[in-house]
Structure formats: C-alpha cells, structure tokens
Design a protein around this motif. Structure first.
Motif, PDB file in Angstrom:
ATOM      1  N   VAL A 198       0.818  -1.219   0.000  1.00  0.00           N
ATOM      2  CA  VAL A 198       0.000   0.000   0.000  1.00  0.00           C
ATOM      3  C   VAL A 198       0.850   1.266   0.000  1.00  0.00           C
ATOM      4  O   VAL A 198       0.510   2.254  -0.649  1.00  0.00           O
ATOM      5  CB  VAL A 198      -1.018   0.003   1.178  1.00  0.00           C
ATOM      6  N   GLU A 199       1.979   1.232   0.695  1.00  0.00           N
ATOM      7  CA  GLU A 199       2.829   2.420   0.791  1.00  0.00           C
ATOM      8  C   GLU A 199       3.366   2.859  -0.575  1.00  0.00           C
ATOM      9  O   GLU A 199       3.609   4.042  -0.800  1.00  0.00           O
ATOM     10  CB  GLU A 199       3.980   2.182   1.783  1.00  0.00           C
ATOM     11  N   ASP A 200       3.538   1.913  -1.480  1.00  0.00           N
ATOM     12  CA  ASP A 200       4.045   2.243  -2.822  1.00  0.00           C
ATOM     13  C   ASP A 200       2.938   2.719  -3.756  1.00  0.00           C
ATOM     14  O   ASP A 200       3.221   3.139  -4.881  1.00  0.00           O
ATOM     15  CB  ASP A 200       4.732   1.020  -3.430  1.00  0.00           C
ATOM     16  N   ARG A 201       1.694   2.645  -3.319  1.00  0.00           N
ATOM     17  CA  ARG A 201       0.544   3.061  -4.135  1.00  0.00           C
ATOM     18  C   ARG A 201      -0.044   4.386  -3.656  1.00  0.00           C
ATOM     19  O   ARG A 201      -1.085   4.822  -4.116  1.00  0.00           O
ATOM     20  CB  ARG A 201      -0.545   1.975  -4.150  1.00  0.00           C
ATOM     21  N   MET A 202       0.628   5.029  -2.719  1.00  0.00           N
ATOM     22  CA  MET A 202       0.208   6.342  -2.232  1.00  0.00           C
ATOM     23  C   MET A 202       0.693   7.396  -3.224  1.00  0.00           C
ATOM     24  O   MET A 202       1.802   7.316  -3.729  1.00  0.00           O
ATOM     25  CB  MET A 202       0.804   6.616  -0.849  1.00  0.00           C
ATOM     26  N   PHE A 203      -0.163   8.381  -3.481  1.00  0.00           N
ATOM     27  CA  PHE A 203       0.226   9.417  -4.435  1.00  0.00           C
ATOM     28  C   PHE A 203      -0.311  10.780  -4.035  1.00  0.00           C
ATOM     29  O   PHE A 203      -1.242  10.904  -3.247  1.00  0.00           O
ATOM     30  CB  PHE A 203      -0.250   9.064  -5.853  1.00  0.00           C
ATOM     31  N   VAL A 204       0.326  11.806  -4.602  1.00  0.00           N
ATOM     32  CA  VAL A 204      -0.155  13.174  -4.527  1.00  0.00           C
ATOM     33  C   VAL A 204      -0.357  13.610  -5.969  1.00  0.00           C
ATOM     34  O   VAL A 204       0.486  13.350  -6.834  1.00  0.00           O
ATOM     35  CB  VAL A 204       0.865  14.091  -3.819  1.00  0.00           C
ATOM     36  N   GLU A 205      -1.493  14.231  -6.241  1.00  0.00           N
ATOM     37  CA  GLU A 205      -1.791  14.702  -7.605  1.00  0.00           C
ATOM     38  C   GLU A 205      -2.082  16.198  -7.565  1.00  0.00           C
ATOM     39  O   GLU A 205      -3.100  16.630  -7.029  1.00  0.00           O
ATOM     40  CB  GLU A 205      -2.983  13.937  -8.172  1.00  0.00           C
ATOM     41  N   VAL A 206      -1.139  16.965  -8.104  1.00  0.00           N
ATOM     42  CA  VAL A 206      -1.293  18.408  -8.195  1.00  0.00           C
ATOM     43  C   VAL A 206      -2.123  18.702  -9.445  1.00  0.00           C
ATOM     44  O   VAL A 206      -1.862  18.134 -10.514  1.00  0.00           O
ATOM     45  CB  VAL A 206       0.085  19.111  -8.294  1.00  0.00           C
ATOM     46  N   GLU A 207      -3.117  19.547  -9.303  1.00  0.00           N
ATOM     47  CA  GLU A 207      -4.006  19.912 -10.419  1.00  0.00           C
ATOM     48  C   GLU A 207      -3.187  20.270 -11.668  1.00  0.00           C
ATOM     49  O   GLU A 207      -2.280  21.097 -11.610  1.00  0.00           O
ATOM     50  CB  GLU A 207      -4.850  21.114  -9.979  1.00  0.00           C
ATOM     51  N   GLY A 208      -3.474  19.567 -12.775  1.00  0.00           N
ATOM     52  CA  GLY A 208      -2.794  19.835 -14.038  1.00  0.00           C
ATOM     53  C   GLY A 208      -1.461  19.120 -14.201  1.00  0.00           C
ATOM     54  O   GLY A 208      -0.762  19.343 -15.193  1.00  0.00           O
ATOM     55  N   HIS A 209      -1.087  18.274 -13.260  1.00  0.00           N
ATOM     56  CA  HIS A 209       0.204  17.575 -13.311  1.00  0.00           C
ATOM     57  C   HIS A 209       0.009  16.085 -13.076  1.00  0.00           C
ATOM     58  O   HIS A 209      -1.008  15.646 -12.548  1.00  0.00           O
ATOM     59  CB  HIS A 209       1.165  18.149 -12.251  1.00  0.00           C
ATOM     60  N   SER A 210       1.002  15.313 -13.460  1.00  0.00           N
ATOM     61  CA  SER A 210       0.960  13.859 -13.247  1.00  0.00           C
ATOM     62  C   SER A 210       1.062  13.528 -11.770  1.00  0.00           C
ATOM     63  O   SER A 210       1.627  14.293 -10.986  1.00  0.00           O
ATOM     64  CB  SER A 210       2.131  13.185 -13.973  1.00  0.00           C
ATOM     65  N   ARG A 211       0.547  12.375 -11.427  1.00  0.00           N
ATOM     66  CA  ARG A 211       0.652  11.897 -10.047  1.00  0.00           C
ATOM     67  C   ARG A 211       2.120  11.731  -9.649  1.00  0.00           C
ATOM     68  O   ARG A 211       2.952  11.298 -10.447  1.00  0.00           O
ATOM     69  CB  ARG A 211      -0.033  10.543  -9.897  1.00  0.00           C
ATOM     70  N   VAL A 212       2.379  12.034  -8.394  1.00  0.00           N
ATOM     71  CA  VAL A 212       3.689  11.800  -7.809  1.00  0.00           C
ATOM     72  C   VAL A 212       3.492  10.687  -6.786  1.00  0.00           C
ATOM     73  O   VAL A 212       2.784  10.868  -5.786  1.00  0.00           O
ATOM     74  CB  VAL A 212       4.231  13.075  -7.117  1.00  0.00           C
ATOM     75  N   HIS A 242      -4.104   1.410  -4.377  1.00  0.00           N
ATOM     76  CA  HIS A 242      -3.945  -0.001  -4.042  1.00  0.00           C
ATOM     77  C   HIS A 242      -5.293  -0.689  -4.267  1.00  0.00           C
ATOM     78  O   HIS A 242      -6.341  -0.151  -3.917  1.00  0.00           O
ATOM     79  CB  HIS A 242      -3.507  -0.146  -2.585  1.00  0.00           C
ATOM     80  N   THR A 243      -5.280  -1.876  -4.838  1.00  0.00           N
ATOM     81  CA  THR A 243      -6.504  -2.625  -5.143  1.00  0.00           C
ATOM     82  C   THR A 243      -7.438  -2.738  -3.942  1.00  0.00           C
ATOM     83  O   THR A 243      -8.651  -2.633  -4.090  1.00  0.00           O
ATOM     84  CB  THR A 243      -6.140  -4.052  -5.632  1.00  0.00           C
ATOM     85  N   ASN A 244      -6.878  -2.922  -2.761  1.00  0.00           N
ATOM     86  CA  ASN A 244      -7.701  -3.128  -1.568  1.00  0.00           C
ATOM     87  C   ASN A 244      -7.923  -1.860  -0.730  1.00  0.00           C
ATOM     88  O   ASN A 244      -8.490  -1.939   0.359  1.00  0.00           O
ATOM     89  CB  ASN A 244      -7.099  -4.220  -0.685  1.00  0.00           C
ATOM     90  N   TYR A 245      -7.492  -0.704  -1.267  1.00  0.00           N
ATOM     91  CA  TYR A 245      -7.727   0.547  -0.546  1.00  0.00           C
ATOM     92  C   TYR A 245      -7.785   1.724  -1.519  1.00  0.00           C
ATOM     93  O   TYR A 245      -7.042   2.690  -1.385  1.00  0.00           O
ATOM     94  CB  TYR A 245      -6.655   0.780   0.520  1.00  0.00           C
ATOM     95  N   PRO A 246      -8.675   1.655  -2.507  1.00  0.00           N
ATOM     96  CA  PRO A 246      -8.761   2.785  -3.441  1.00  0.00           C
ATOM     97  C   PRO A 246      -9.434   3.969  -2.747  1.00  0.00           C
ATOM     98  O   PRO A 246     -10.541   3.838  -2.224  1.00  0.00           O
ATOM     99  CB  PRO A 246      -9.614   2.227  -4.578  1.00  0.00           C
TER     100      PRO A 246
END
Length: 193
Positions: free
Chosen positions: A111-125, A171-175
């Motif tokens: 799960v830790e590798d599936r955490m992301f931040v998405e800034v408006e207008g930019h790709s997920r980090v 993450h599949t089990n925590y979208p």
C-alpha cells in the motif's frame, strides 16, 4: 529550510519547563498537517517543527543529554524534514480491532508504494516509501510507513501558486483519494521552494 543541530535544540531543563504549555500548539500544528485518507489511513506531513518536537520528546523521555546520544536522535529523525523539493510524511494504518488489523495488514501489502499526490494539471507523484528500512514481509505490511513525495519544479510552482492537490491511494484493496483542505495545503506549500 531550517536545520536541526545540537546547538539549535533546547536543553533537557529548558524543554521540561515549556513542554506542557507547548503541547497544545504542537498538537494543533500536527493536526493541521494531517490528512485522513478513507477510514483507516492517516498521513501526517512532517516539517522542521514536528521533527524538532519529536527529537526534543525523545531526548526528554529517554533522558538523553550526552553528545553522542543527542546526535544519534538528530540523525534518526532529521531525514524526515522536507528539503524544499518534497513532502515527507508518516503514514499510519489504523484498525482498532486486533483481528481486523491483522487481516487488513495482510491485504494491504504494498500500500505504501501506491500512495500518491496529484497536483491539479500535473501527473501523479507516487511515494518513495521506507527509505530507511523495509517495513513489510510476505505476510503483512507495517502499520507505520515513512513516505517522500518528490515533486518536479512545475508541480512545486503550481502548489505554491494555489493549485488544488489530492492525496490518494490506488492499491486494489484501498482505493481512495481526498482533496487536501486549503489550510493544510497552505502549510504544506511552505515546505516547497
């Protein structure tokens, strides 16, 4: 960005005098920098203030006053202070019931590798997780992870200019995802240069 050094820390005596009165402010600051993601994940974004308090607490609780011990605490925690190009956070996976926690931590491996931040207008980090040591095994993930979100310059500029930002997990089990509240985002924007 402020650096935490031995000379910038309070002595045990000085910290002991302000510890209780400073506690409420420390809790409010941590609350401001925490984001609830779904029902069971909390992401606490660290900064110089939260880490300085953590070091002071460890020195106080452990009664550490020798130079080597103090330096050891600084070296353990200072890497969690953002350096201007990133956000760093402690991720807590919380299930009050022990049986449910055991089951869910097994389902949430990775799960830790599936955490992301998405800034408006930019790709997920996506998070770079647990750089200090691996916190999962074949049977379960840990309930605590350390995350670093490394932003490209255009995304940093967008955050500082007021772009909306989501915190999420695919993450599949925590979208799940959530828009970071404006007051929290204002605090986090100060971590970027």
């Amino acid at each position: 960005m402020a650096t935490i050094t031995r000379d910038s820390l309070m002595t045990l005596e000085a910290y002991s005098k302000i510890r209780k009165t400073a506690r409420a402010q420390a809790i409010e600051h941590r609350k401001l920098r925490s984001v609830q993601l779904g029902e069971h994940i909390t992401v606490q974004f660290e900064d110089e203030q939260t880490i300085r308090r953590q070091i002071q607490e460890m020195l106080h609780i452990e009664k550490i006053f020798d130079e080597d011990g103090i330096q050891g605490e600084i070296e353990a925690y200072a890497p969690l202070v953002p350096d201007g190009t990133n956000w760093k956070a402690t991720m807590l996976i919380e299930y009050p019931d022990a049986h449910e926690r055991k089951r869910e931590l097994a389902r949430l491996i990775g799960v830790e590798d599936r955490m992301f931040v998405e800034v408006e207008g930019h790709s997920r980090v996506y998070a770079i997780a647990d750089e200090d040591l691996d916190r999962e095994n074949d049977e379960k993930t840990s309930s605590v992870h350390f995350l670093r979100f490394e932003f490209p310059q255009p995304a940093r500029e967008a955050v500082r200019a007021g772009a909306s930002v989501k915190l999420g997990c695919d993450h599949t089990n925590y979208p799940s995802h959530v828009v970071i509240a404006p007051e929290t985002l204002a605090s986090l924007a100060g971590d970027l240069k």
